[in-house]
Write an enzyme that holds these catalytic residues in place. Structure first.
Site, mmCIF file in Angstrom:
data_model
loop_
_atom_site.group_PDB
_atom_site.id
_atom_site.type_symbol
_atom_site.label_atom_id
_atom_site.label_comp_id
_atom_site.label_asym_id
_atom_site.label_seq_id
_atom_site.Cartn_x
_atom_site.Cartn_y
_atom_site.Cartn_z
ATOM 1 N N GLY A 40 0.846 -1.184 0.000
ATOM 2 C CA GLY A 40 0.000 0.000 0.000
ATOM 3 C C GLY A 40 0.882 1.235 0.000
ATOM 4 O O GLY A 40 2.032 1.180 0.452
ATOM 5 N N HIS A 57 -4.586 1.012 7.429
ATOM 6 C CA HIS A 57 -3.218 1.532 7.580
ATOM 7 C C HIS A 57 -2.986 2.701 6.605
ATOM 8 O O HIS A 57 -2.506 3.762 7.001
ATOM 9 C CB HIS A 57 -2.206 0.402 7.330
ATOM 10 C CG HIS A 57 -0.780 0.858 7.334
ATOM 11 N ND1 HIS A 57 0.134 0.421 8.265
ATOM 12 C CD2 HIS A 57 -0.098 1.702 6.511
ATOM 13 C CE1 HIS A 57 1.304 1.004 8.026
ATOM 14 N NE2 HIS A 57 1.196 1.767 6.962
ATOM 15 N N HIS A 101 -2.737 7.205 7.030
ATOM 16 C CA HIS A 101 -1.763 8.156 6.477
ATOM 17 C C HIS A 101 -2.450 9.457 6.030
ATOM 18 O O HIS A 101 -1.866 10.533 6.117
ATOM 19 C CB HIS A 101 -1.046 7.562 5.257
ATOM 20 C CG HIS A 101 0.111 6.667 5.601
ATOM 21 N ND1 HIS A 101 1.263 7.126 6.195
ATOM 22 C CD2 HIS A 101 0.303 5.338 5.404
ATOM 23 C CE1 HIS A 101 2.116 6.116 6.355
ATOM 24 N NE2 HIS A 101 1.554 5.014 5.889
HETATM 25 ZN ZN ZN Z 1 2.458 3.152 5.959
#
Ligand code: ZN
Length: 193
Positions: free
Chosen positions: A46, A141, A145
């Protein structure tokens, strides 16, 4: 284009990324392709736009490298623009995570097993989808960000104290990474929107 990965300690990683519009981002497809390429050469599953220094609500996921352990992620290749998680439910699961912006570290992180997320694809079409299991974890996750949250912000107080020294080292460039990186204080690459 392959972008260098912005490393822990850089302020762009702590910023809440804004939604973007078609008018502001006529070259969105190029940015998305570059993000996929950057993620792939860095062996990530990712990548969020702040990790290439772009404060914008965009992330990409490619689950293929995880297909051995998580068969449901095979051929899972998706872009999420203006992503907003609207619901979290189910069990809290503890799984070890890592991050291209925090090289060489892995820590246990507790997250919900199911999410509902609203987002646009690269053609600006709106979607609302439900994800569970490891897919939901990777998405959470990356989504963090966009809100300026890193997985190390979610570890226990005790672990936080124990890993502080290592994180301070990473800020200063004490790590090994087999991809190009940008430290806090270094100039970000200009990205044509
Ligand atoms: Zn990360």
């Amino acid at each position: 284009m392959i972008y260098p990965i912005v490393i822990y300690g850089h302020p762009v990683l702590k910023r809440v990324a804004p939604d973007i519009s078609k008018e502001e981002y006529p070259h969105i497809k190029q940015i998305v392709n570059d993000m996929f390429d950057t993620m792939e050469v860095s062996h990530g599953v990712g990548l969020a736009a702040p990790q290439i220094g772009l404060s914008a609500r965009i992330f990409v996921v490619n689950g293929n490298p995880l297909k051995e352990d998580y068969p449901e992620m095979e051929n899972f290749r998706k872009v999420f623009i203006n992503a907003h998680i609207t619901e979290y439910w189910g069990e809290e699961e503890i799984i070890e995570e890592g991050c291209l912006s925090i090289p060489g570290m892995h820590e246990d992180v507790s997250r919900k097993s199911n999410i509902r997320i609203e987002y646009l694809d690269e053609d600006w079409n709106f979607h609302t989808d439900v994800f569970s299991g490891y897919t939901a974890r990777v998405i959470q996750h990356e989504y963090d960000h966009l809100d300026g949250i890193l997985y190390v912000d979610r570890v226990s107080q005790l672990r936080k104290r124990l890993i502080k020294g290592k994180l301070n080292g990473i800020i200063k460039g004490n790590f090994d990474a087999d991809y190009k990186t940008i430290l806090s204080g270094q100039k970000l690459k200009t990205i044509e929107k």
